[in-house]
Design an enzyme around this catalytic site. Sequence first.
Site: not given
Ligand code: NDP
Length: 278
Positions: A67, A104
């Site tokens: 993205k 989104d």
């Molecule tokens: P990113 O990889 O950009 O961000 C991931 C985020 O999750 C970060 O804030 C990370 O924290 C956090 N994270 C990951 N694992 C853990 C954990 N075990 N415990 C706590 N925090 C955690 O991903 P996106 O933001 O692009 O996507 C996030 C979610 O949203 C995905 O699961 C995706 O499937 C979903 N999504 C759904 C959409 C829909 O239309 N339904 C649209 C877009 C996304 P840190 O910064 O500490 O690494």
Amino acid sequence: MEVDRYAVFGHPVAHSLSPRIHALFATQTGEGLSYEAIEAPRDDFAGTARAFFAAGGRGANVTVPFKGEAMELADDCDALAARAGAANTLRLEADGRLTAFNTDGIGLRRDLECNLRCPLAACTVVLLGAGGAAAGVIEPLLTAGVARLVIGNRSPDRAAALASRFADLGAVTAMPVSELPPADVLINATAASLDGAVPELASGLVHARTFAYDMVYAARPTPFLTRCRELGAARAADGLGMLVEQAAEAFFIWRGVRPETAPVLAQLRPQADSAEPS
Ligand code: NDP
């Protein structure tokens, strides 16, 4: 008959529901188009997307992890994508330029407010996560008139950076996850559910009036939604509706026609057996 080509780019992308969603939109609206899933190599999103548009592609959705790169590829972008620094929709213009959009946040808001009847105005909304998905929904949440939006993230610096980027739009702050306040609406925008994990939930964060929402969708309640129910949350919903609503907005951007989402959502619900985004 030649039809206009669209695609979703991701890595991985095989489990994406977007081709199914856009096929249903096309049938419903009578728009002649094709829509495929294209897995771009992690190190060559730009080359793969350029080849698609050079071969006649008209528009694309973009999902994890591209993205941010979609923004770099585009010549122009809308205000939501510019502020978020992330785009999930690309449109090829008549002059050959590419415009980037972020649908989104619009998708999340429509799902919460219209499909799930969860009003956001005057609510305390807590957003878990500070990645691309979180960035994309902050502006639409603030413009919905929330009382306050509090961001908590495992890596607190990222939450603080996001809050300051949007601070001029409304009451948005970052807090340590262990200190997050009681939430009227609690949105999980972390990727934790994809690993079967639950992000840390502060004591008192979830209460008897909390609406818990997980952006991840799955056939069964995600671990986050199950935990919120155990903590007494009034309601819980996954992100399938957001997926369909963000797709409908992309379809409108490309075709100028707004599909009806309710019948598509009803058809997809039994098939939502993947936790993949988009
Ligand atoms: P990113 O990889 O950009 O961000 C991931 C985020 O999750 C970060 O804030 C990370 O924290 C956090 N994270 C990951 N694992 C853990 C954990 N075990 N415990 C706590 N925090 C955690 O991903 P996106 O933001 O692009 O996507 C996030 C979610 O949203 C995905 O699961 C995706 O499937 C979903 N999504 C759904 C959409 C829909 O239309 N339904 C649209 C877009 C996304 P840190 O910064 O500490 O690494």
